[in-house]
Design an enzyme around this catalytic site. Sequence first.
Site, PDB file in Angstrom:
ATOM      1  N   THR A 133      41.713  42.604  37.406  1.00 24.38           N
ATOM      2  CA  THR A 133      42.390  43.043  36.194  1.00 24.38           C
ATOM      3  C   THR A 133      42.046  42.123  35.041  1.00 24.38           C
ATOM      4  OG1 THR A 133      44.586  43.332  35.173  1.00 24.38           O
ATOM      5  CG2 THR A 133      44.419  41.693  36.920  1.00 24.38           C
ATOM      6  N   ASP A 134      42.160  42.640  33.827  1.00 24.85           N
ATOM      7  CA  ASP A 134      41.951  41.796  32.648  1.00 24.85           C
ATOM      8  C   ASP A 134      43.105  40.811  32.458  1.00 24.85           C
ATOM      9  OD1 ASP A 134      43.835  43.772  31.979  1.00 24.85           O
ATOM     10  OD2 ASP A 134      43.249  43.768  29.872  1.00 24.85           O
ATOM     11  N   GLU A 135      44.222  41.049  33.142  1.00 23.32           N
ATOM     12  CA  GLU A 135      45.388  40.178  32.954  1.00 23.32           C
ATOM     13  C   GLU A 135      45.164  38.763  33.467  1.00 23.32           C
ATOM     14  OE1 GLU A 135      49.289  41.660  33.283  1.00 23.32           O
ATOM     15  OE2 GLU A 135      48.647  43.735  33.142  1.00 23.32           O
ATOM     16  N   TYR A 159      52.059  38.208  38.897  1.00 21.15           N
ATOM     17  CA  TYR A 159      51.033  39.220  39.179  1.00 21.15           C
ATOM     18  C   TYR A 159      49.654  38.715  38.789  1.00 21.15           C
ATOM     19  CZ  TYR A 159      47.934  43.153  38.328  1.00 21.15           C
ATOM     20  OH  TYR A 159      46.840  43.978  38.300  1.00 21.15           O
ATOM     21  N   LYS A 163      46.374  37.681  41.180  1.00 20.79           N
ATOM     22  CA  LYS A 163      45.064  38.317  41.058  1.00 20.79           C
ATOM     23  C   LYS A 163      43.994  37.274  40.700  1.00 20.79           C
ATOM     24  CE  LYS A 163      43.986  42.077  41.358  1.00 20.79           C
ATOM     25  NZ  LYS A 163      43.414  42.760  42.538  1.00 20.79           N
TER      26      LYS A 163
END
Length: 195
Positions: A133-135, A159, A163
């Site tokens: 994810t870009d997060e 989260y 990741k």
Amino acid sequence: MKVIVTGGAGFIGSTLVKKIIKDLGYEVLVIDCLNYASQIDALATLRDNSLFSFSEIDIADESNIKKAFFEYKPDYVFNLAAETHVDRSIDSPEPFIKTNIIGTYILLSVALEYWQGLNNNRKKSFRFIQISTDEVFGDLEIDDAPFDEFSRYDPSSPYSASKASSDHLVKAWNRTYNLPVIITNCSNNYGPFQF
């Protein structure tokens, strides 16, 4: 070609599985624990397709993951299995640690053992593809430049930290053991069967 897609009953995973079967004609084994964000109905159109098979397995279940790898003998592995959503991770981070970090570690360990036993031709073509994810890159202000593959990791929630941790494990298995990997960092996705 044979492909394992973990998290293949989720909305991104199910779309990927359908595309692999329809466009490439590859065999696909979906591994999914069927949690709150996945639906076996997302794969209903493939139920009678001879290229499709399904196993209800948690990626943190090492013995069943190992059995799946060594019986199915994949050429590619796409890891889309993940606990998601920032708010859920704030309320209850433990499942994120178990799936996103421990589960990815188990997948990598099994993939490495499996890959090391392949002949040279299959070894060269095998890939472990981590869907991230870009997060993991943190937050952007309105005037900030967009993230790219060279952006530094700066997670800001359980989260995104879980990741980021799984991405670092994937990178380490590549650098330490030469396991061939690819990591993608997509932003928000929308589509059918989305939770």
